[in-house]
Write a protein that holds these residues in place. Sequence first.
Motif, PDB file in Angstrom:
ATOM      1  N   UNK A 232     -28.174  -1.351 -40.144  1.00 31.23           N
ATOM      2  CA  UNK A 232     -28.696  -2.563 -39.519  1.00 31.23           C
ATOM      3  C   UNK A 232     -28.346  -2.502 -38.043  1.00 31.23           C
ATOM      4  N   UNK A 233     -29.359  -2.615 -37.160  1.00 23.18           N
ATOM      5  CA  UNK A 233     -29.020  -2.785 -35.739  1.00 23.18           C
ATOM      6  C   UNK A 233     -29.336  -4.231 -35.383  1.00 23.18           C
ATOM      7  N   UNK A 234     -29.189  -4.602 -34.124  1.00 25.45           N
ATOM      8  CA  UNK A 234     -29.133  -6.030 -33.789  1.00 25.45           C
ATOM      9  C   UNK A 234     -30.281  -6.854 -34.370  1.00 25.45           C
ATOM     10  N   UNK A 235     -31.472  -6.328 -34.385  1.00 23.52           N
ATOM     11  CA  UNK A 235     -32.579  -7.148 -34.876  1.00 23.52           C
ATOM     12  C   UNK A 235     -33.388  -6.438 -35.943  1.00 23.52           C
ATOM     13  N   UNK A 236     -33.036  -5.216 -36.228  1.00 19.46           N
ATOM     14  CA  UNK A 236     -33.922  -4.411 -37.066  1.00 19.46           C
ATOM     15  C   UNK A 236     -33.150  -3.674 -38.148  1.00 19.46           C
ATOM     16  N   UNK A 237     -33.803  -3.506 -39.278  1.00 13.42           N
ATOM     17  CA  UNK A 237     -33.272  -2.594 -40.291  1.00 13.42           C
ATOM     18  C   UNK A 237     -33.790  -1.213 -39.934  1.00 13.42           C
ATOM     19  N   UNK A 238     -32.875  -0.292 -39.753  1.00 13.78           N
ATOM     20  CA  UNK A 238     -33.302   1.058 -39.359  1.00 13.78           C
ATOM     21  C   UNK A 238     -32.749   2.087 -40.338  1.00 13.78           C
ATOM     22  N   UNK A 239     -33.347   3.256 -40.295  1.00 16.81           N
ATOM     23  CA  UNK A 239     -32.746   4.437 -40.917  1.00 16.81           C
ATOM     24  C   UNK A 239     -32.333   5.369 -39.802  1.00 16.81           C
ATOM     25  N   UNK A 240     -31.208   6.025 -40.024  1.00 15.09           N
ATOM     26  CA  UNK A 240     -30.792   7.098 -39.118  1.00 15.09           C
ATOM     27  C   UNK A 240     -30.841   8.383 -39.934  1.00 15.09           C
ATOM     28  N   UNK A 241     -31.471   9.387 -39.345  1.00 11.77           N
ATOM     29  CA  UNK A 241     -31.585  10.668 -40.052  1.00 11.77           C
ATOM     30  C   UNK A 241     -30.869  11.754 -39.262  1.00 11.77           C
ATOM     31  N   UNK A 242     -30.122  12.572 -40.002  1.00 11.17           N
ATOM     32  CA  UNK A 242     -29.533  13.778 -39.413  1.00 11.17           C
ATOM     33  C   UNK A 242     -30.289  14.939 -40.055  1.00 11.17           C
ATOM     34  N   UNK A 243     -30.945  15.757 -39.226  1.00  6.02           N
ATOM     35  CA  UNK A 243     -31.766  16.847 -39.768  1.00  6.02           C
ATOM     36  C   UNK A 243     -31.417  18.149 -39.058  1.00  6.02           C
ATOM     37  N   UNK A 244     -31.268  19.190 -39.851  1.00  7.28           N
ATOM     38  CA  UNK A 244     -30.902  20.501 -39.285  1.00  7.28           C
ATOM     39  C   UNK A 244     -32.150  21.344 -39.078  1.00  7.28           C
TER      40      UNK A 244
END
Length: 253
Positions: A232-244
């Motif tokens: 969750x960031x300040x106003x938005x539901x986000x996904x964070x992806x780590x990709x190799x």
Amino acid sequence: MATLYDGKMAAIYDAMYQTFIDYDEEFEFYNGLIQENNCKTLLEIGSGTGNLAKRFGKTNLEYTGLDYSLSMINIAKKRNKTSNFIHGDMREFQLKKPVDAIIITGRSSSYLISNEDVNECFDTVYNNLSIDGVLIFDFIDANRFIPFIIENQVITHQAQHEGINYLRESHWETTTLDNFMLEWTAQYYTLKNGEKKIKAEDFSTVRVFTLNEMQLFLFLNGFEIIKTIDRKTYAFDTYVIVAKKKPQKQKTL
Ligand SMILES: C[S@@+](CC[C@H](N)C(=O)[O-])C[C@H]1O[C@@H](n2cnc3c(N)ncnc32)[C@H](O)[C@@H]1O
């Protein structure tokens, strides 16, 4: 391209987002992921006004920032006298040498509005990463954001910076265009004794993504996802992806 990042808007952005985003927490989060992957060199795409640059500058990482807006870069340079910033487009840039990590921060991926934009960006990122390099980025989750804006016609955010109160009123319109693109209109006000005074208005087209489509974009551009974080960031539901970066790319479609 949003006007939010140009001229006087860049300064308003800088003032407001200091309240919206806890940059210490944001730094700890991204730095943790970068350290987990033993990276020594870093490019931040969408480096904005240099709030993360300031923190990365105190680490042993070799940091470079890249942004499309000269006004944002100018503020970032004032904040970070010794850091390196490049004026460029995330869809097409060439670093002097590849880096171990590329991060796209603060939902700057929202400005990749066509499939071509996304593919060009991921292809460029792939070509600028060292062997085993990682791409780390966030994006707004369409599945949660679109129902939210349909329910809430005007979304307000308040911020305070250096004794000034700010108010932003956002309106998001779904479009008939392809993909989950949105027309975002925002009015920026200062607030004094309950009275609001308009400072600026911004209009931009942005895109939100489903997790599935991001997975496919990454697969097609030669990346293997190693971590997906629901954040969750300040106003938005986000996904964070780590990709190799994989040694070889898929054949293109
Ligand atoms: C929401 S701001 C995020 C800034 C910063 N990461 C933060 O969290 O404060 C988005 C940034 O992406 C930049 N941007 C938008 N389109 C871009 C592009 N095609 N290439 C590079 N930067 C871009 C904007 O100029 C802006 O600085």
